[in-house]
Design a protein around this motif. Sequence first.
Motif, PDB file in Angstrom:
ATOM      1  N   GLY A 386     -10.335  -3.478   7.506  1.00  0.00           N
ATOM      2  CA  GLY A 386     -11.005  -2.916   6.348  1.00  0.00           C
ATOM      3  C   GLY A 386     -10.602  -1.497   6.015  1.00  0.00           C
ATOM      4  N   SER A 387      -9.515  -1.020   6.581  1.00  0.00           N
ATOM      5  CA  SER A 387      -9.080   0.352   6.332  1.00  0.00           C
ATOM      6  C   SER A 387      -7.841   0.342   5.454  1.00  0.00           C
ATOM      7  CB  SER A 387      -8.789   1.051   7.660  1.00  0.00           C
ATOM      8  OG  SER A 387      -7.743   0.382   8.337  1.00  0.00           O
ATOM      9  N   SER A 388      -7.335   1.542   5.112  1.00  0.00           N
ATOM     10  CA  SER A 388      -6.127   1.607   4.291  1.00  0.00           C
ATOM     11  C   SER A 388      -4.932   1.066   5.062  1.00  0.00           C
ATOM     12  CB  SER A 388      -5.882   3.037   3.821  1.00  0.00           C
ATOM     13  OG  SER A 388      -5.896   3.942   4.904  1.00  0.00           O
ATOM     14  N   ALA A 389      -3.872   0.759   4.325  1.00  0.00           N
ATOM     15  CA  ALA A 389      -2.832  -0.134   4.845  1.00  0.00           C
ATOM     16  C   ALA A 389      -1.865   0.482   5.846  1.00  0.00           C
ATOM     17  CB  ALA A 389      -2.031  -0.704   3.666  1.00  0.00           C
ATOM     18  N   GLY A 390      -1.768   1.813   5.924  1.00  0.00           N
ATOM     19  CA  GLY A 390      -0.849   2.422   6.884  1.00  0.00           C
ATOM     20  C   GLY A 390       0.387   2.998   6.220  1.00  0.00           C
ATOM     21  N   VAL A 391       1.501   2.934   6.918  1.00  0.00           N
ATOM     22  CA  VAL A 391       2.739   3.564   6.463  1.00  0.00           C
ATOM     23  C   VAL A 391       3.634   2.542   5.765  1.00  0.00           C
ATOM     24  CG1 VAL A 391       4.827   4.772   7.193  1.00  0.00           C
ATOM     25  CG2 VAL A 391       2.648   5.273   8.314  1.00  0.00           C
ATOM     26  N   GLU A 392       4.035   2.856   4.545  1.00  0.00           N
ATOM     27  CA  GLU A 392       4.949   1.973   3.829  1.00  0.00           C
ATOM     28  C   GLU A 392       6.265   1.872   4.589  1.00  0.00           C
ATOM     29  OE1 GLU A 392       6.857   1.221  -0.630  1.00  0.00           O
ATOM     30  OE2 GLU A 392       5.864   3.126  -0.169  1.00  0.00           O
ATOM     31  N   GLY A 393       6.753   0.655   4.719  1.00  0.00           N
ATOM     32  CA  GLY A 393       7.977   0.409   5.479  1.00  0.00           C
ATOM     33  C   GLY A 393       7.696   0.015   6.914  1.00  0.00           C
ATOM     34  N   LEU A 394       6.552   0.427   7.434  1.00  0.00           N
ATOM     35  CA  LEU A 394       6.177   0.081   8.799  1.00  0.00           C
ATOM     36  C   LEU A 394       5.137  -1.036   8.808  1.00  0.00           C
ATOM     37  CD1 LEU A 394       6.201   0.599  11.879  1.00  0.00           C
ATOM     38  CD2 LEU A 394       4.424   2.340  11.485  1.00  0.00           C
ATOM     39  N   THR A 395       4.004  -0.801   8.184  1.00  0.00           N
ATOM     40  CA  THR A 395       2.944  -1.812   8.174  1.00  0.00           C
ATOM     41  C   THR A 395       2.836  -2.560   6.850  1.00  0.00           C
ATOM     42  OG1 THR A 395       1.358  -0.090   7.560  1.00  0.00           O
ATOM     43  CG2 THR A 395       1.544  -0.628   9.908  1.00  0.00           C
ATOM     44  N   TRP A 396       3.421  -2.020   5.794  1.00  0.00           N
ATOM     45  CA  TRP A 396       3.371  -2.723   4.514  1.00  0.00           C
ATOM     46  C   TRP A 396       4.588  -2.368   3.682  1.00  0.00           C
ATOM     47  CZ3 TRP A 396       2.862  -0.426  -0.425  1.00  0.00           C
ATOM     48  CH2 TRP A 396       2.627   0.959  -0.429  1.00  0.00           C
ATOM     49  N   GLU A 397       4.822  -3.165   2.638  1.00  0.00           N
ATOM     50  CA  GLU A 397       5.955  -2.963   1.740  1.00  0.00           C
ATOM     51  C   GLU A 397       5.652  -3.629   0.407  1.00  0.00           C
ATOM     52  OE1 GLU A 397       9.048  -4.809   3.958  1.00  0.00           O
ATOM     53  OE2 GLU A 397       8.332  -6.852   3.611  1.00  0.00           O
ATOM     54  N   ASP A 400       9.199  -8.591  -3.974  1.00  0.00           N
ATOM     55  CA  ASP A 400      10.085  -8.622  -5.142  1.00  0.00           C
ATOM     56  C   ASP A 400       9.312  -8.566  -6.457  1.00  0.00           C
ATOM     57  OD1 ASP A 400      12.241  -8.745  -3.464  1.00  0.00           O
ATOM     58  OD2 ASP A 400      12.443 -10.931  -3.571  1.00  0.00           O
ATOM     59  N   ASP A 401       8.027  -8.945  -6.418  1.00  0.00           N
ATOM     60  CA  ASP A 401       7.205  -8.910  -7.623  1.00  0.00           C
ATOM     61  C   ASP A 401       6.455  -7.598  -7.776  1.00  0.00           C
ATOM     62  OD1 ASP A 401       7.912 -11.532  -8.332  1.00  0.00           O
ATOM     63  OD2 ASP A 401       6.376 -12.363  -6.995  1.00  0.00           O
ATOM     64  N   GLY A 402       6.747  -6.644  -6.873  1.00  0.00           N
ATOM     65  CA  GLY A 402       6.084  -5.349  -6.941  1.00  0.00           C
ATOM     66  C   GLY A 402       4.677  -5.342  -6.370  1.00  0.00           C
ATOM     67  N   GLU A 403       4.309  -6.403  -5.646  1.00  0.00           N
ATOM     68  CA  GLU A 403       2.986  -6.475  -5.041  1.00  0.00           C
ATOM     69  C   GLU A 403       3.047  -5.994  -3.596  1.00  0.00           C
ATOM     70  OE1 GLU A 403       1.684 -10.476  -5.342  1.00  0.00           O
ATOM     71  OE2 GLU A 403       1.579 -10.483  -7.524  1.00  0.00           O
ATOM     72  N   PRO A 404       2.031  -5.250  -3.144  1.00  0.00           N
ATOM     73  CA  PRO A 404       2.024  -4.816  -1.750  1.00  0.00           C
ATOM     74  C   PRO A 404       1.704  -5.989  -0.820  1.00  0.00           C
ATOM     75  CG  PRO A 404      -0.022  -4.170  -2.806  1.00  0.00           C
ATOM     76  CD  PRO A 404       0.842  -4.775  -3.888  1.00  0.00           C
ATOM     77  N   VAL A 405       2.436  -6.069   0.268  1.00  0.00           N
ATOM     78  CA  VAL A 405       2.208  -7.103   1.283  1.00  0.00           C
ATOM     79  C   VAL A 405       2.339  -6.463   2.657  1.00  0.00           C
ATOM     80  CG1 VAL A 405       2.997  -9.025  -0.158  1.00  0.00           C
ATOM     81  CG2 VAL A 405       4.642  -7.793   1.272  1.00  0.00           C
ATOM     82  N   LEU A 406       1.630  -6.995   3.621  1.00  0.00           N
ATOM     83  CA  LEU A 406       1.788  -6.510   4.983  1.00  0.00           C
ATOM     84  C   LEU A 406       3.098  -7.007   5.569  1.00  0.00           C
ATOM     85  CD1 LEU A 406      -1.785  -6.981   6.531  1.00  0.00           C
ATOM     86  CD2 LEU A 406      -0.683  -4.828   5.901  1.00  0.00           C
ATOM     87  N   TYR A 455      -6.036   0.320  -1.736  1.00  0.00           N
ATOM     88  CA  TYR A 455      -5.395   0.862  -0.529  1.00  0.00           C
ATOM     89  C   TYR A 455      -5.719  -0.008   0.687  1.00  0.00           C
ATOM     90  CZ  TYR A 455      -4.861   5.085  -3.382  1.00  0.00           C
ATOM     91  OH  TYR A 455      -4.530   5.971  -4.370  1.00  0.00           O
ATOM     92  N   ASP A 456      -6.823  -0.706   0.626  1.00  0.00           N
ATOM     93  CA  ASP A 456      -7.271  -1.586   1.700  1.00  0.00           C
ATOM     94  C   ASP A 456      -6.505  -2.907   1.628  1.00  0.00           C
ATOM     95  OD1 ASP A 456      -8.581  -3.283   3.434  1.00  0.00           O
ATOM     96  OD2 ASP A 456     -10.570  -2.991   2.562  1.00  0.00           O
ATOM     97  N   ALA A 457      -5.675  -3.145   2.630  1.00  0.00           N
ATOM     98  CA  ALA A 457      -4.831  -4.345   2.608  1.00  0.00           C
ATOM     99  C   ALA A 457      -5.650  -5.630   2.656  1.00  0.00           C
ATOM    100  CB  ALA A 457      -3.853  -4.312   3.784  1.00  0.00           C
ATOM    101  N   SER A 458      -6.844  -5.580   3.236  1.00  0.00           N
ATOM    102  CA  SER A 458      -7.641  -6.805   3.336  1.00  0.00           C
ATOM    103  C   SER A 458      -8.093  -7.299   1.969  1.00  0.00           C
ATOM    104  CB  SER A 458      -8.859  -6.585   4.244  1.00  0.00           C
ATOM    105  OG  SER A 458      -9.823  -5.750   3.634  1.00  0.00           O
ATOM    106  N   LEU A 459      -7.959  -6.454   0.923  1.00  0.00           N
ATOM    107  CA  LEU A 459      -8.320  -6.859  -0.432  1.00  0.00           C
ATOM    108  C   LEU A 459      -7.130  -7.397  -1.219  1.00  0.00           C
ATOM    109  CD1 LEU A 459     -10.669  -3.858  -1.354  1.00  0.00           C
ATOM    110  CD2 LEU A 459     -11.335  -6.163  -0.630  1.00  0.00           C
TER     111      LEU A 459
END
Length: 585
Positions: A386-397, A400-406, A455-459
């Motif tokens: 339930g927290s923010s997603a972390g560091v881009e490139g490490l925990t999320w990116e 190709d559709d511009g959507e954030p994914v873990l 910012y919360d990846a769980s959402l």
Amino acid sequence: MKRGKLTAVVAFTVSAMLALSGCGGSDTATDAVDNGEEITLDVYDDFANYAGEQKGWFAQVIKDKFNIKLNIIAPNVSGGGSTLFDTRSAAGDLGDIVLYNANNHSTADLIKAGLIADMTPYLDDAEYIKQYSSATDSINEVAGQESGVWGIPGSVSAQSPETSSEGNEPTFGPYIRWDYYAEIGYPEIKDMDDLLDVLEQMQEQARADTGSTDVYALSLFKDWDDNMMNNAKQPTCFYGFDEMGFVLAKADGSDYEDVSEEGGIYEQTLEFFNQAYQRGLVDPESSTQSYDTMYAKYQEGNVLFSFWPWLGQAAYNTTENKAAGKGFMLAPLEDMQIFSYGATPNGGTYVIALGAKAEYKQRCVDFINWLYSPEGIYASGGQTSGSSAGVEGLTWELNDDGEPVLTDFGYQVKYGSGGTVPDEYGGGNYTDGVSALNFVTVLASDIDPETGYAYDASLWPSVIESQFSTALDNDWSEHMGGAKTAMEYLEANDKILVAPGASFVKPEDDSQISTLRGQLKTTVVNASWQAVFASSDSEFQSILDGMRTDLEGLGYDQVLEVDMKNAQDQDAARKQIVEDYQSEN
């Protein structure tokens, strides 16, 4: 859209010996010339659960960004509590950066004592701090300051104050071991009396399945007791109440009860626990164990009810258990209307400020500003789902559709058993590298303007699809009207009551009220625990009658008057923030 890997060191402003402005008139310190060399910042932090140098991947991020190290000074860890604050205050230097609870430490007093500085001279490039001018103005109003930026509140939000600030799970709620609930046939749970019957059946089933007599429906702890027994207060939140001193106030301002009220909501919850005790459903070690000891029992699968999702689910809902259909899920308590904290446009009572004696004020403010940027919000978040997603490139990116994914690593550390961080991001165990500040700058449920997602990846849709489709989730969903998450179920069935997010700061008790409160707390808490473990209904009632008599003799009415006024003032502030938000939007 890609922000790039966090390795480029920003150029530092070489300050020309900026004079410290307006710090209560007591500080004449000037800034050191900053040539960009590595520095260590002392951070006084009321919220940190770790003391010492920040380690791991977050340390690497801020080293690369600002060439700084953080030395965390944590009253929670030192055991000194208020003594540590008093000692450092007396020396005139809390730290280079100060994080404090405005309910415990008055901003006005910190300014007057020359312990925090006005950030205004250092805000030329602070675009993110400037976005929250209404929040900093709110601090000034409470502190009696006509100008300046004396601190930035945490948990600021662009959302409506009538919108729940929580993600997929509420802060409070009746969570049960769903697998045992399923085994006993998903019985109806109309109210707390039914819940007691269900828990009794679940305990019998769990003991039969495991062959263990150490499994209990309920396990309690004393660590967080304050004005009342903390565990007994929690079920009141299932019905829209939260505490203000000795008052339990409804989220919408429709009802106020004091904890001594005969037949009131607090007595009802004490009776719930006492009936559970009389049925043999309460862990006998409850009155002597710590939170950590109790938590271990959840991890072992020996407790069947959780007051909060972040207790039972965090301890037991591992990937393996959920895949096997085992874990804690929200119970279908029919008459519940769970208290929920609304989003806070002006932030909450947790504040981050610039220390008056900081030598490198510009770099301190640059760092604080970054914490409120999208990159900083992601990176300073935690490990949990339930927290923010972390560091881009490490925990999320971004896909190709511009959507954030873990990333695979992101799933591993947020929903799995943790992991080791690659050397290029600082190495070490991921959990050990989470920001030790323990301070939420912007609500994780807010939307990142650069991605259009929270910012919360769980959402994120991708995470909901992948993580809320285990055997446990699917079975729960089938019996909860097809809802994918607890919050979806609660909102669809009008079982949540949002307290509008106002940054209300409770006035400090005067010395007389403070002295009385200390005696009254002890009376209420001791009587509550005795009542829970009473061997009969008559003993239970006798204990509470005695508590009411004792409270009356100790001046309870004087303190109750203060708490009732604070509760009503808080409600007025909630209504005002709704009005202000609607007029501005």
